[in-house]
Design a protein around this motif. Sequence first.
Motif, PDB file in Angstrom:
ATOM      1  N   ARG A 113       0.831  -1.205   0.000  1.00 26.44           N
ATOM      2  CA  ARG A 113       0.000   0.000   0.000  1.00 26.44           C
ATOM      3  C   ARG A 113       0.864   1.253   0.000  1.00 26.44           C
ATOM      4  O   ARG A 113       1.948   1.253   0.564  1.00 26.44           O
ATOM      5  CB  ARG A 113      -0.879  -0.016   1.256  1.00 26.44           C
ATOM      6  CG  ARG A 113      -1.561   1.308   1.567  1.00 26.44           C
ATOM      7  CD  ARG A 113      -2.381   1.236   2.831  1.00 26.44           C
ATOM      8  NE  ARG A 113      -3.628   0.523   2.609  1.00 26.44           N
ATOM      9  CZ  ARG A 113      -4.532   0.276   3.574  1.00 26.44           C
ATOM     10  NH1 ARG A 113      -4.297   0.688   4.806  1.00 26.44           N
ATOM     11  NH2 ARG A 113      -5.647  -0.373   3.299  1.00 26.44           N
ATOM     12  N   LYS A 124      -5.922   5.913  -0.058  1.00 30.99           N
ATOM     13  CA  LYS A 124      -4.777   5.013  -0.102  1.00 30.99           C
ATOM     14  C   LYS A 124      -4.720   4.376  -1.484  1.00 30.99           C
ATOM     15  O   LYS A 124      -5.722   4.388  -2.217  1.00 30.99           O
ATOM     16  CB  LYS A 124      -4.876   3.971   1.009  1.00 30.99           C
ATOM     17  CG  LYS A 124      -6.138   3.198   1.007  1.00 30.99           C
ATOM     18  CD  LYS A 124      -6.604   2.864   2.417  1.00 30.99           C
ATOM     19  CE  LYS A 124      -7.950   2.165   2.322  1.00 30.99           C
ATOM     20  NZ  LYS A 124      -8.583   1.860   3.566  1.00 30.99           N
ATOM     21  N   ASN A 182      -3.812   0.794  -2.799  1.00 34.02           N
ATOM     22  CA  ASN A 182      -3.447  -0.592  -2.469  1.00 34.02           C
ATOM     23  C   ASN A 182      -2.821  -1.219  -3.712  1.00 34.02           C
ATOM     24  O   ASN A 182      -3.529  -1.632  -4.630  1.00 34.02           O
ATOM     25  CB  ASN A 182      -4.679  -1.366  -2.000  1.00 34.02           C
ATOM     26  CG  ASN A 182      -5.098  -0.956  -0.597  1.00 34.02           C
ATOM     27  OD1 ASN A 182      -4.385  -0.216   0.095  1.00 34.02           O
ATOM     28  ND2 ASN A 182      -6.241  -1.421  -0.151  1.00 34.02           N
ATOM     29  N   LYS A 193      -0.805  -3.949  -3.950  1.00 30.55           N
ATOM     30  CA  LYS A 193      -0.858  -5.420  -3.957  1.00 30.55           C
ATOM     31  C   LYS A 193       0.054  -6.007  -5.027  1.00 30.55           C
ATOM     32  O   LYS A 193      -0.422  -6.536  -6.051  1.00 30.55           O
ATOM     33  CB  LYS A 193      -2.296  -5.884  -4.171  1.00 30.55           C
ATOM     34  CG  LYS A 193      -3.046  -6.168  -2.877  1.00 30.55           C
ATOM     35  CD  LYS A 193      -4.274  -7.014  -3.188  1.00 30.55           C
ATOM     36  CE  LYS A 193      -5.012  -7.457  -1.966  1.00 30.55           C
ATOM     37  NZ  LYS A 193      -6.232  -8.197  -2.293  1.00 30.55           N
ATOM     38  N   PHE A 234      -6.727  -8.700   2.863  1.00 28.50           N
ATOM     39  CA  PHE A 234      -7.482  -7.955   3.883  1.00 28.50           C
ATOM     40  C   PHE A 234      -8.593  -8.883   4.373  1.00 28.50           C
ATOM     41  O   PHE A 234      -9.431  -9.312   3.575  1.00 28.50           O
ATOM     42  CB  PHE A 234      -8.097  -6.687   3.277  1.00 28.50           C
ATOM     43  CG  PHE A 234      -7.085  -5.684   2.780  1.00 28.50           C
ATOM     44  CD1 PHE A 234      -6.705  -4.611   3.584  1.00 28.50           C
ATOM     45  CD2 PHE A 234      -6.497  -5.819   1.535  1.00 28.50           C
ATOM     46  CE1 PHE A 234      -5.771  -3.694   3.134  1.00 28.50           C
ATOM     47  CE2 PHE A 234      -5.555  -4.910   1.070  1.00 28.50           C
ATOM     48  CZ  PHE A 234      -5.197  -3.838   1.877  1.00 28.50           C
ATOM     49  N   HIS A 288     -13.935  -7.147   6.912  1.00 26.04           N
ATOM     50  CA  HIS A 288     -14.008  -6.021   7.856  1.00 26.04           C
ATOM     51  C   HIS A 288     -15.003  -4.987   7.363  1.00 26.04           C
ATOM     52  O   HIS A 288     -15.529  -5.075   6.246  1.00 26.04           O
ATOM     53  CB  HIS A 288     -12.629  -5.378   8.052  1.00 26.04           C
ATOM     54  CG  HIS A 288     -12.091  -4.712   6.806  1.00 26.04           C
ATOM     55  ND1 HIS A 288     -11.535  -5.423   5.755  1.00 26.04           N
ATOM     56  CD2 HIS A 288     -12.023  -3.401   6.438  1.00 26.04           C
ATOM     57  CE1 HIS A 288     -11.150  -4.590   4.805  1.00 26.04           C
ATOM     58  NE2 HIS A 288     -11.455  -3.350   5.189  1.00 26.04           N
ATOM     59  N   ASP A 298     -15.230  -0.597   7.282  1.00 30.24           N
ATOM     60  CA  ASP A 298     -14.285   0.518   7.361  1.00 30.24           C
ATOM     61  C   ASP A 298     -14.637   1.547   8.431  1.00 30.24           C
ATOM     62  O   ASP A 298     -13.751   2.139   9.049  1.00 30.24           O
ATOM     63  CB  ASP A 298     -14.216   1.239   6.007  1.00 30.24           C
ATOM     64  CG  ASP A 298     -13.463   0.438   4.949  1.00 30.24           C
ATOM     65  OD1 ASP A 298     -12.617  -0.406   5.322  1.00 30.24           O
ATOM     66  OD2 ASP A 298     -13.720   0.667   3.744  1.00 30.24           O
ATOM     67  N   HIS A 337     -16.456  -6.252   3.769  1.00 31.27           N
ATOM     68  CA  HIS A 337     -15.650  -6.564   2.585  1.00 31.27           C
ATOM     69  C   HIS A 337     -14.273  -7.050   2.992  1.00 31.27           C
ATOM     70  O   HIS A 337     -13.882  -6.952   4.149  1.00 31.27           O
ATOM     71  CB  HIS A 337     -15.553  -5.343   1.663  1.00 31.27           C
ATOM     72  CG  HIS A 337     -14.822  -4.177   2.275  1.00 31.27           C
ATOM     73  ND1 HIS A 337     -15.365  -3.380   3.263  1.00 31.27           N
ATOM     74  CD2 HIS A 337     -13.576  -3.697   2.075  1.00 31.27           C
ATOM     75  CE1 HIS A 337     -14.507  -2.454   3.614  1.00 31.27           C
ATOM     76  NE2 HIS A 337     -13.404  -2.621   2.924  1.00 31.27           N
ATOM     77  N   SER A 366     -10.378  -9.056   0.997  1.00 33.37           N
ATOM     78  CA  SER A 366      -9.793  -9.588  -0.238  1.00 33.37           C
ATOM     79  C   SER A 366      -8.634 -10.504   0.101  1.00 33.37           C
ATOM     80  O   SER A 366      -7.959 -10.344   1.115  1.00 33.37           O
ATOM     81  CB  SER A 366      -9.334  -8.466  -1.176  1.00 33.37           C
ATOM     82  OG  SER A 366      -8.247  -7.768  -0.631  1.00 33.37           O
ATOM     83  N   ARG A 414      -1.797  -5.426  -8.533  1.00 29.14           N
ATOM     84  CA  ARG A 414      -3.221  -5.116  -8.672  1.00 29.14           C
ATOM     85  C   ARG A 414      -3.528  -3.775  -8.012  1.00 29.14           C
ATOM     86  O   ARG A 414      -4.160  -3.713  -6.964  1.00 29.14           O
ATOM     87  CB  ARG A 414      -4.059  -6.229  -8.046  1.00 29.14           C
ATOM     88  CG  ARG A 414      -5.537  -6.161  -8.335  1.00 29.14           C
ATOM     89  CD  ARG A 414      -6.392  -6.172  -7.086  1.00 29.14           C
ATOM     90  NE  ARG A 414      -6.047  -5.117  -6.152  1.00 29.14           N
ATOM     91  CZ  ARG A 414      -6.595  -4.974  -4.947  1.00 29.14           C
ATOM     92  NH1 ARG A 414      -7.469  -5.839  -4.510  1.00 29.14           N
ATOM     93  NH2 ARG A 414      -6.259  -3.970  -4.134  1.00 29.14           N
ATOM     94  N   LEU A 467      -5.158  -0.598  -6.730  1.00 24.47           N
ATOM     95  CA  LEU A 467      -6.539  -0.143  -6.496  1.00 24.47           C
ATOM     96  C   LEU A 467      -6.445   1.166  -5.728  1.00 24.47           C
ATOM     97  O   LEU A 467      -5.978   1.199  -4.588  1.00 24.47           O
ATOM     98  CB  LEU A 467      -7.285  -1.209  -5.684  1.00 24.47           C
ATOM     99  CG  LEU A 467      -8.706  -0.892  -5.214  1.00 24.47           C
ATOM    100  CD1 LEU A 467      -9.649  -0.656  -6.400  1.00 24.47           C
ATOM    101  CD2 LEU A 467      -9.251  -2.051  -4.354  1.00 24.47           C
TER     102      LEU A 467
HETATM  103  O1  LIG Z   1      -7.342  -3.622  -1.618  1.00 22.96           O
HETATM  104  C1  LIG Z   1      -8.143  -4.491  -1.278  1.00 22.96           C
HETATM  105  O2  LIG Z   1      -8.218  -5.554  -1.869  1.00 22.96           O
HETATM  106  C2  LIG Z   1      -9.057  -4.318  -0.096  1.00 22.96           C
HETATM  107  C3  LIG Z   1      -8.923  -2.993   0.513  1.00 22.96           C
HETATM  108  C4  LIG Z   1      -9.665  -2.809   1.776  1.00 22.96           C
HETATM  109  O3  LIG Z   1     -10.509  -3.579   2.138  1.00 22.96           O
HETATM  110  C5  LIG Z   1      -9.374  -1.655   2.599  1.00 22.96           C
HETATM  111  O4  LIG Z   1      -8.360  -0.984   2.345  1.00 22.96           O
HETATM  112  O5  LIG Z   1     -10.161  -1.385   3.537  1.00 22.96           O
END
Ligand SMILES: O=C(O)CCC(=O)C(=O)O
Length: 294
Positions: free
Chosen positions: A78, A116, A118, A120, A128, A131, A133, A218, A220, A229, A231
């Motif tokens: 990240r 952020k 991410n 990955k 992750f 959870h 947020d 959510h 991952s 990847r 994001l």
């Molecule tokens: O990047 C991801 O796959 C999940 C990100 C996530 O759940 C988060 O940052 O709260």
Amino acid sequence: MKPQDVLAYPSRVLADDQRQRFFDDGFLVLPDYVPPAWLERLRAAMAELLDRSRSITQSDAVYVLEEGHSARDPRLHRVSSPQDQHPAFWAFMTDPIMTDLAADVVGPDVKFHHAKLNVKSGKGTQGFGWHQDIPAWPHTDFSPVTIGIYIDGCTADQGPLTVARGSHNGPLFSMYDDAGNFVVKIRSNDLGWLTDDRIASITGGPGTTLLLNCRAVHGSAPNKAAAARPLLLPVYSSADSFPYTPSPIPSPHQGDVVRGKPARFACFDTRPVEMPPDWRFGYKPVWAHKKPAY
Ligand SMILES: O=C(O)CCC(=O)C(=O)O
């Protein structure tokens, strides 16, 4: 701002049924939403940050390293607050392509909270866990929305973000473990309700965009594929939604009204939220509690 008040304003980007689906499901996917020119700019900015991370040997407030990171082969989990590291990210997060989209689900007055990226990296170890947020950054209401952009797209083996449909209307679960650490992970015995038919796995081509309500459950898996990847995940709220606590990912831009006007009155949703630890004197990030996080 509450959903029924948001829906009273005309939509700018989304069709009416898409907007309604966001409020019903707690998320919405827009395939290929961000055009190639923006994606090119974001990729170039990300390449600069990756290059800068070569001199880092330990995760810090900006870079969370993935296993195997080195100066020769920079590997990132990240980048925190990418908008404060490269102007292209802030230009993107304040462009109408993002702020008008946010307005469709939070109302015409839009406030930035944090962001952020991410990354990955490929063949990674960190995902992750399931959870929610909002316990990490509680607000006076539940308008905050994360808008996730897959800069290069995401396939099923790249650890796509997965969401439990409709979970934003359910309870908020504890984000503490049995030892009292704030691990931002739901305990497995709180997840009995989570059946496969409720889980949406979000994949798509470059520019595919996900709107995610702040209460949605959510998570991952780690990215097992060769390619990273990335994001990008900026978070916005209604201007009349105010955070109760300091942000775990601080930014000078936190609280900037990026569309419309500031609010003079706060909106309150009185459903309870578990409070995070007191972060006034520093944030102990999730990755510092255990490894890997998933
Ligand atoms: O990047 C991801 O796959 C999940 C990100 C996530 O759940 C988060 O940052 O709260």
